[in-house]
Design an enzyme around this catalytic site. Structure first.
Site, PDB file in Angstrom:
ATOM      1  N   HIS A 177      42.005  37.774  32.760  1.00 33.20           N
ATOM      2  CA  HIS A 177      42.411  38.888  33.626  1.00 33.20           C
ATOM      3  C   HIS A 177      43.893  39.197  33.423  1.00 33.20           C
ATOM      4  CE1 HIS A 177      41.548  40.910  37.734  1.00 33.20           C
ATOM      5  NE2 HIS A 177      42.581  41.508  37.152  1.00 33.20           N
ATOM      6  N   HIS A 221      46.738  42.412  32.684  1.00 33.94           N
ATOM      7  CA  HIS A 221      47.036  43.844  32.576  1.00 33.94           C
ATOM      8  C   HIS A 221      48.139  44.016  31.538  1.00 33.94           C
ATOM      9  CE1 HIS A 221      44.505  45.031  36.002  1.00 33.94           C
ATOM     10  NE2 HIS A 221      44.898  43.897  36.553  1.00 33.94           N
ATOM     11  N   LEU A 222      47.758  44.525  30.381  1.00 35.18           N
ATOM     12  CA  LEU A 222      48.743  44.712  29.306  1.00 35.18           C
ATOM     13  C   LEU A 222      49.337  46.118  29.333  1.00 35.18           C
ATOM     14  CD1 LEU A 222      47.003  42.790  26.371  1.00 35.18           C
ATOM     15  CD2 LEU A 222      48.906  42.027  27.801  1.00 35.18           C
ATOM     16  N   HIS A 278      35.764  43.539  40.942  1.00 37.48           N
ATOM     17  CA  HIS A 278      36.886  43.519  41.888  1.00 37.48           C
ATOM     18  C   HIS A 278      36.258  43.751  43.265  1.00 37.48           C
ATOM     19  CE1 HIS A 278      41.043  45.049  43.237  1.00 37.48           C
ATOM     20  NE2 HIS A 278      40.246  45.381  44.237  1.00 37.48           N
ATOM     21  N   HIS A 294      39.485  37.436  40.885  1.00 37.75           N
ATOM     22  CA  HIS A 294      40.492  37.033  41.891  1.00 37.75           C
ATOM     23  C   HIS A 294      39.949  36.804  43.299  1.00 37.75           C
ATOM     24  CE1 HIS A 294      40.283  41.338  42.460  1.00 37.75           C
ATOM     25  NE2 HIS A 294      41.111  41.627  41.483  1.00 37.75           N
ATOM     26  N   ASP A 314      45.677  37.617  36.591  1.00 38.73           N
ATOM     27  CA  ASP A 314      45.875  38.968  37.130  1.00 38.73           C
ATOM     28  C   ASP A 314      47.330  39.407  36.907  1.00 38.73           C
ATOM     29  OD1 ASP A 314      45.397  41.413  38.248  1.00 38.73           O
ATOM     30  OD2 ASP A 314      45.070  40.691  40.289  1.00 38.73           O
ATOM     31  N   HIS A 350      55.091  45.498  36.682  1.00 42.82           N
ATOM     32  CA  HIS A 350      55.531  46.751  37.282  1.00 42.82           C
ATOM     33  C   HIS A 350      57.032  46.889  37.086  1.00 42.82           C
ATOM     34  CE1 HIS A 350      51.815  47.862  39.276  1.00 42.82           C
ATOM     35  NE2 HIS A 350      51.684  46.629  39.703  1.00 42.82           N
ATOM     36  N   GLY A 391      50.784  43.872  42.817  1.00 39.75           N
ATOM     37  CA  GLY A 391      50.681  43.054  41.612  1.00 39.75           C
ATOM     38  C   GLY A 391      51.930  42.276  41.285  1.00 39.75           C
TER      39      GLY A 391
END
Lengths: 435, 315
Positions: A56, A58-59, A177, A230, A303, A307, A322
């Site tokens: 999990h 986020h790229l 999710h 998650h 996760d 940001h 996040g």
């Protein structure tokens, strides 16, 4: 390709061994090994674990390159001891077609730090209305096997049923999710004493648990595989435990932050602690730790959600959800699970490498270190302890909840496909990686 | 006192000191010349990112009577409504010369974020943030109640043993939260009354009693004051209660319910009132209603808040 002789490393089972990485495999495991021409790495006092695998991540690329790219996220992964990551589908454009997942896959290969396995969206544009190009993504060069609308719940029960059935046909797994949208309108923080005092709209545990309860029953009915992203509440642990006892094909993940942090950290409205699902109570933390220890929860997944700074310094309700997590995950699990005696290092190997590789269908990863296994290895110093600082972050964003917090352990070296992506705690420059 | 952000973090002595300072301010307002030179040369910005004419003009009057220069900055039609961040807005106002920022914010915690951000050196006074707190409202409520109970002998007193009912939409009320902390810190017994849908989940540890039956609450707690909260009729569209009529019948201060109150019980409302909904005109206009005193006292309390945060205040 350079051969490596790693001497004096402790394996998770307690044996101290030398390792030779050569010819694209772990060529030898034993004691008193030598290898002509090999670069020698002294691993005295270090643990050797199979490279960590994240289900999990986020790229952010394509579309969110201001926060992270496949390259910068791959570096963050390597810095944290990872050799494989699963790239979530909520990019812009969304990874709901073969072309996007193939692009992400290619970017991962070009970066070269870790194996990047794209996750495909379940529904077009994460819209929750129409199935995405699941078959095309499964058959593409990226061979997608995990599908998720993460960021959004597949809330419509009929669509969820169809998606589970359809994905089953490709041998895939749907990663849900779990968030009942009607119960979380405007939700900002775990519903409880802290949300009541701060005047932030509550995100009740039941909004997660109601979806998990429904989904495990749908998984039972359809015979499909369900993976719960998650998981964050004590009630969710109970539901997954019940489902597994009934033989339902469900797996579950917990994030490092839900293993360590609680909603009380929100008291100063510091949005570094804003995440979805939200940080929960002490009782929830205790329950997810116990669930991870007894195998109810299969894996730790980061996760990792980068940001830009200004989206985390804003008012709480304006700030983004996040936290970045790749670089700190192993240390957090060390503190929450190993130092508490809940898991030994073999358990850490299971929940951070073997099980995620199996669930995600990520071949060449998560193999116990042995002669002939894939040369995916992390060397970790469990005796180190330091204040987690910006210099520990190797991605593009700085939104870590651990900055300034003392954490145990240190990733010393990482090998991916037999090459060092991290040496002496420093991420290898990309030119050297390609050499 | 550098900032005034919440009543949660006020101890008893600080709270009493603010109320006593407000008494001093009120005394000056009896003079023919009401204006004091205290904040001459200082600039106060009323930064209102949410509409509230009543609170804004109360702060404006308070600042002007202390001789501060006042700049009113409202969200509508400004760059804020075009997405400017709180950081940019606050830094712009400070560059213009603000010494104090009175912040009304639609987001809970907005003033706390601004005060600890390091973006500005100005004092921050919370003029109401989201559903979190409205500390000057609670202070003026406590001030009003203390005066009703102790009159000229109010200085130095707290509200020890005073029974207060707070009735209505506790869940969405910053006034209720600020009053819970302040009144209990001052020694009052606070009872919250409302339908279960409008009481927050997670208040078991609050130093209050929470009840659902208003008539029983009046009978059981023998209240010195009943504080009626403003309730948005639109809440019925979100299933918080079935209809305005049912709300009114259950939790409104109707004519009959007002008549059943003990003789000494005062009726409070932070305004603006929904007459005939949460409060009847019989209650609102009676001599036992403090509604207009609350408004008048609001200026004195806000003068005290500005004085203590901006003039450094006497310790």
């Amino acid at each position: 390709m350079t051969a490596y002789l790693i001497t004096g490393a402790a394996l998770a089972d307690g044996r101290t061994v030398d390792l030779v990485l050569d010819g694209g495999i772990v060529a030898e495991v034993g004691t008193g090994l030598s290898r002509a021409g090999a670069t020698r790495i002294d691993a005295d006092g270090l643990l050797a674990l199979p490279g960590l695998v994240d289900l999990h991540t986020h790229l952010r690329e394509p579309g969110g390159e201001g926060s992270e790219t496949v390259l910068t996220g791959s570096r963050a992964a390597a810095a944290g001891g990872y050799t494989a990551v699963s790239a979530m589908a909520n990019t812009s454009p969304v990874a709901d077609t073969a072309s996007v997942v193939e692009q992400v896959q290619a970017l991962g290969e070009a970066a070269g730090y870790v194996t990047v396995r794209p996750i495909g969206a379940v529904t077009k544009g994460l819209g929750g209305e129409q199935l995405a190009d699941i078959g095309a993504m499964a058959r593409s060069r990226a061979r997608v096997r995990m599908f998720s609308d993460d960021g959004f719940c597949v809330a419509d029960p009929l669509l969820m049923r169809r998606a589970l059935e359809y994905i089953r046909g490709f041998g895939g797994v749907l990663a849900q999710h779990a968030q009942e949208p009607r119960l979380t309108i405007g939700a900002q923080l775990n519903e409880g004493p802290t949300s009541a005092e701060l005047g932030l709209a509550g995100w009740p545990a039941v909004a997660e648990e109601a979806i998990i309860a429904r989904d495990v029953l749908l998984a039972q009915h359809t015979g499909a595989r369900l993976h719960v992203c998650h998981l964050s509440t004590a009630g969710s642990v109970e539901l997954v435990r019940w489902a597994k006892s009934r033989g339902i094909a469900v797996t579950a993940e917990v994030t490092p932050h839900h293993l360590l942090l609680t909603d009380r950290l929100a008291e100063g409205y510091d949005a570094r602690y804003k995440v979805n699902p939200p940080l929960r109570s002490d009782a929830d933390v205790e329950a997810v730790r116990a669930g991870l220890a007894d195998g109810t929860i299969d894996v730790v997944a980061t996760d990792h959600a980068p940001h830009p700074a200004d989206s985390k310094t804003a008012e709480w309700s304006e700030a983004a959800n996040g936290m970045v997590g790749l670089e700190s995950a192993l240390s957090v699990v060390h503190e929450a699970m190993v130092e508490t005696g809940l898991l030994d290092w073999a358990g850490v190997e299971r929940v951070m490498s073997a099980a995620p590789a199996r669930i995600g269908g990520i071949s060449g990863h998560g193999e116990a270190i042995a002669a002939g296994s894939s040369p995916e290895i992390v060397l970790y110093d469990p005796s180190a302890r330091s204040d987690f600082a910006a210099e520990h972050l190797a991605g593009r964003s700085r939104n870590s909840p651990y900055l300034g917090r003392r954490l145990p352990g240190r990733v010393v070296a990482v090998f991916h496909e037999g090459r060092p992506t991290v040496l002496d705690g420093a991420v290898t420059p990309q030119e050297a990686l390609r050499a | 006192m550098k900032h005034l952000l919440s009543t949660r973090d006020l101890d008893r002595d600080t709270a009493v000191r603010i109320l006593d300072t407000a008494e001093d301010m009120a005394a000056t307002q009896q003079r023919e010349v009401k204006k004091l030179p205290t904040l001459r040369g200082k600039t106060v910005v009323n930064l209102f990112l949410e509409d509230s004419t009543r609170t804004r003009i109360s702060f404006e009057a308070a600042a002007k009577r202390l001789s501060a220069d006042v700049i009113n900055f409202a969200a509508k039609g400004s760059s804020v409504s075009k997405g400017e961040s709180l950081q940019d807005t606050a830094q712009t106002l400070e560059a213009i010369g603000a010494d104090g920022i009175v912040l009304r914010h639609w987001a809970s915690g907005g003033p706390a974020v601004l005060a600890r951000s390091g973006w500005i050196a100005s004092s921050v006074v919370n003029a109401g943030d989201g559903t979190h707190e409205h500390p000057t409202q609670a202070l003026l409520d406590a001030f009003t109640l203390r005066r009703r109970l102790h009159g000229e002998a109010s200085r130095g007193r707290d509200l020890d043993g005073v029974s207060v009912l707070i009735v209505g939409d506790i869940l969405h009320s910053r006034v209720a939260r600020s009053n819970v902390w302040l009144l209990t810190t001052l020694g009052a017994r606070v009872t919250l009354v409302g339908p279960p849908t409008l009481l927050p989940h997670g208040i078991a540890d609050w130093p209050v009693t929470a009840l659902h039956d208003l008539d029983a609450a009046i009978a059981d707690t023998d209240p010195d004051a009943v504080m009626m909260l403003r309730v948005q009729r639109e809440r019925m569209n979100e299933a918080f209660f079935p209809s305005a009529r049912e709300y009114s019948a259950g939790w409104g201060l109707t004519v009959a319910r007002f008549a059943a109150l003990p003789e000494r019980t005062v009726v409070m409302h932070p305004g603006p009132m929904n007459r005939g909904f949460e409060i009847s005109s019989a209650a609102a206009d009676s001599p036992r209603s403090t509604v207009l005193e609350q408004v008048a006292n609001g200026v004195s309390v806000r003068m005290a808040a500005l004085y203590l945060t901006l003039a450094g205040g006497a310790e």
